[in-house]
Write an enzyme that holds these catalytic residues in place. Structure first.
Site, PDB file in Angstrom:
ATOM      1  N   SER A 141       0.831  -1.199   0.000  1.00 49.64           N
ATOM      2  CA  SER A 141       0.000   0.000   0.000  1.00 49.64           C
ATOM      3  C   SER A 141       0.873   1.260   0.000  1.00 49.64           C
ATOM      4  O   SER A 141       1.636   1.459  -0.927  1.00 49.64           O
ATOM      5  CB  SER A 141      -0.964  -0.047   1.198  1.00 49.64           C
ATOM      6  N   ASP A 184      -9.963  -5.441  -3.915  1.00 46.40           N
ATOM      7  CA  ASP A 184      -9.381  -4.423  -3.036  1.00 46.40           C
ATOM      8  C   ASP A 184     -10.319  -3.221  -2.975  1.00 46.40           C
ATOM      9  O   ASP A 184     -10.686  -2.650  -4.006  1.00 46.40           O
ATOM     10  CB  ASP A 184      -8.020  -4.006  -3.586  1.00 46.40           C
ATOM     11  N   HIS A 240      -7.440  -5.804   0.236  1.00 45.89           N
ATOM     12  CA  HIS A 240      -6.264  -4.996   0.573  1.00 45.89           C
ATOM     13  C   HIS A 240      -5.543  -5.492   1.826  1.00 45.89           C
ATOM     14  O   HIS A 240      -4.511  -4.950   2.184  1.00 45.89           O
ATOM     15  CB  HIS A 240      -6.719  -3.542   0.794  1.00 45.89           C
TER      16      HIS A 240
END
EC number: 3.1.2.12
Length: 286
Positions: A154, A231, A264
């Protein structure tokens, strides 16, 4: 706690035949105490230096997150690769508002050097990752700086891509999970960049992987990127299609994989982290 080489050892644990350690030190770059984690594989106890991959975590995370949640240690131990996990920002800078939002300030340093006050004094994670931390940890532990890679998740994926592209001789391998590839055009990046760097998007380009590729920065090795198609941040924040297009235009070898049903979270990271470690190991000569 024990102290040596400017490092204070806070914790040490046996894991997969190696050792997990968490350290604190006084950072001259950040102007504050800083913490990081290390996994030394069993091979590090056999008299030689081992290759090392720096793993950058995402928003709200700490130096503990990747080592605890990614389930990377068994494969790292098997491959003989060390892991170093820095914190995601300075802590305790005393800046008004640094603890107000989860995506700005504490836990959200974006792995860059802030140029705008009051952030510029302490929010210098760019120089910390690029210079101070590797020099410190590789002089204190049996890590081979000539075989050094970088990965992240991320916000940390953003950091890995940017640092790897900016210094391809320093970082010999790059990979990322669900990275923020084009922060200049998405909400997380715009918020952080305008706060840390000012309002001019021209000042953001050096901190944006897509812009770096557009501006002629490439890496001699293939870059591995994994993204989950479920995600929750895919369309708003990640937008990997920008990286694919920029890499193709720049001639950058890119392995960009999409995974149906994955989100995610670290469940996603766990599912493919062994692939990433093998990617790094192959490029680092393991």
């Amino acid at each position: 706690m024990t102290e040596a080489n400017g490092l204070t050892l806070l914790e040490e644990h046996r894991a997969h035949g190696g050792r997990v350690m968490f350290y604190e030190h006084s950072s001259s770059v950040l102007g504050l105490p800083a913490r990081f984690g290390v996994f030394l594989p069993p091979a590090a106890e056999q008299g030689g230096k081992v290759p090392v991959v720096y793993a950058l975590a995402g928003l709200t995370c700490t130096q503990e997150t990747f080592l605890i949640k990614a389930t990377a240690l068994a494969e790292a131990a098997r491959l003989g690769v060390a892991l170093v996990t820095p914190d995601t920002s300075p802590r305790g800078a005393g800046i008004e508002g640094e603890d107000t939002d989860w995506d700005l300030g504490t836990g959200a340093g974006f792995y860059l050097d802030a140029t705008r006050q009051p952030w510029a004094q302490h929010y210098r994670m760019g120089s910390y990752i690029a210079q101070e931390l590797p020099l410190l940890v590789e002089s204190a532990l049996p890590l081979d700086g000539a075989r050094r890679g970088i990965m992240g998740h991320s916000m940390g994926g953003h950091g890995a891509l940017v640092h790897g592209l900016q210094a391809p001789l320093f970082w010999k391998s790059i990979s990322a999970f669900a990275p923020v590839v084009h922060p200049s055009v998405v909400p997380w990046g715009k918020k952080a960049f305008s706060t840390y760097l000012g309002a001019d998007p021209a000042d953001w380009r050096a901190h944006d992987a897509v812009c770096l590729l557009e501006d002629g920065y490439t890496h001699p090795a293939p870059i591995l990127v994994d993204t989950g198609l479920a995600d929750q941040f895919l369309q708003r924040e990640l937008q990997p299609q920008h990286l694919v297009a920029a890499a193709e235009k720049a001639g950058q070898a890119l392995i960009c994989r999409e995974h149906e049903g994955y989100d995610h979270s670290y469940w996603f990271v766990q599912s493919f982290v062994a692939d990433h470690l093998r990617h790094h190991a192959g490029l680092l000569g393991v």
